[in-house]
Design a protein around this motif. Structure first.
Motif, mmCIF file in Angstrom:
data_model
loop_
_atom_site.group_PDB
_atom_site.id
_atom_site.type_symbol
_atom_site.label_atom_id
_atom_site.label_comp_id
_atom_site.label_asym_id
_atom_site.label_seq_id
_atom_site.Cartn_x
_atom_site.Cartn_y
_atom_site.Cartn_z
ATOM 1 N N PRO A 30 0.805 -1.228 0.000
ATOM 2 C CA PRO A 30 0.000 0.000 0.000
ATOM 3 C C PRO A 30 0.837 1.276 0.000
ATOM 4 C CG PRO A 30 -0.076 -1.047 2.147
ATOM 5 C CD PRO A 30 0.660 -1.983 1.236
ATOM 6 N N VAL A 31 2.116 1.155 0.333
ATOM 7 C CA VAL A 31 2.981 2.332 0.348
ATOM 8 C C VAL A 31 3.158 2.884 -1.066
ATOM 9 C CG1 VAL A 31 5.318 3.149 0.866
ATOM 10 C CG2 VAL A 31 4.171 1.624 2.441
ATOM 11 N N VAL A 32 3.116 2.025 -2.080
ATOM 12 C CA VAL A 32 3.292 2.478 -3.459
ATOM 13 C C VAL A 32 2.169 3.438 -3.843
ATOM 14 C CG1 VAL A 32 3.433 1.763 -5.872
ATOM 15 C CG2 VAL A 32 4.590 0.430 -4.116
ATOM 16 N N LEU A 74 2.657 7.421 -4.716
ATOM 17 C CA LEU A 74 2.184 8.039 -5.961
ATOM 18 C C LEU A 74 1.273 9.229 -5.674
ATOM 19 C CD1 LEU A 74 1.558 4.878 -8.150
ATOM 20 C CD2 LEU A 74 3.398 6.557 -8.393
ATOM 21 N N LYS A 75 0.450 9.122 -4.654
ATOM 22 C CA LYS A 75 -0.400 10.260 -4.264
ATOM 23 C C LYS A 75 0.461 11.424 -3.771
ATOM 24 C CE LYS A 75 -4.520 7.629 -3.211
ATOM 25 N NZ LYS A 75 -5.378 7.069 -2.163
ATOM 26 N N ASP A 76 1.506 11.114 -3.009
ATOM 27 C CA ASP A 76 2.422 12.166 -2.558
ATOM 28 C C ASP A 76 3.088 12.858 -3.740
ATOM 29 O OD1 ASP A 76 1.864 11.723 0.085
ATOM 30 O OD2 ASP A 76 3.792 10.758 0.549
ATOM 31 N N LEU A 77 3.527 12.080 -4.731
ATOM 32 C CA LEU A 77 4.161 12.665 -5.911
ATOM 33 C C LEU A 77 3.198 13.598 -6.641
ATOM 34 C CD1 LEU A 77 6.132 9.617 -7.342
ATOM 35 C CD2 LEU A 77 7.094 11.707 -6.367
ATOM 36 N N PHE A 124 11.007 17.587 -2.879
ATOM 37 C CA PHE A 124 9.686 17.973 -2.417
ATOM 38 C C PHE A 124 9.759 18.568 -1.021
ATOM 39 C CE2 PHE A 124 9.144 14.572 -5.495
ATOM 40 C CZ PHE A 124 8.225 15.134 -6.361
ATOM 41 N N GLN A 125 8.639 19.137 -0.561
ATOM 42 C CA GLN A 125 8.589 19.775 0.751
ATOM 43 C C GLN A 125 8.887 18.801 1.886
ATOM 44 O OE1 GLN A 125 4.665 21.493 0.619
ATOM 45 N NE2 GLN A 125 5.518 23.530 0.396
ATOM 46 N N ASN A 126 8.568 17.508 1.706
ATOM 47 C CA ASN A 126 8.826 16.533 2.770
ATOM 48 C C ASN A 126 10.229 15.922 2.640
ATOM 49 O OD1 ASN A 126 8.523 14.807 0.608
ATOM 50 N ND2 ASN A 126 6.926 13.564 1.536
#
Length: 86
Positions: free
Chosen positions: A42-44, A48-51, A74-76
């Motif tokens: 589920p991390v994938v 992808l949502k984070d990207l 990215f910010q994170n």
């Protein structure tokens, strides 16, 4: 103390828990000598949502080679390599 979205995540011991890691770090921790990622991880999907949603804080062009390669931060503090197909 860690940040997840806009909420702070605290551990009773004061240490970071694996659940509080950013998704890009969870992805990297899951890499092993047999596979880059599990088909059902589920991390994938979360990565992808984070990207898709994370704002890009900086972009640098990677040197060498004959093709354009951009490293996006990215910010994170996660990074992604962008390499367009020919």
């Amino acid at each position: 103390m860690a940040w997840e979205g806009n909420m702070e995540v605290f551990s009773p011991t004061g240490a970071l828990t694996a659940d509080s890691y950013p998704n890009w770090l969870k992805f990297h921790i899951g890499i092993n000598r047999y596979e880059l990622y599990s088909r059902h991880d589920p991390v994938v999907d979360a990565l992808l949502k984070d990207l898709d949603r994370q704002k890009i804080s900086s972009v640098a062009m990677k040197s060498g080679g004959t093709q354009l390669k951009l490293i996006m931060t990215f910010q994170n503090y996660g990074q992604a390599l962008f390499k367009p197909m020919k």
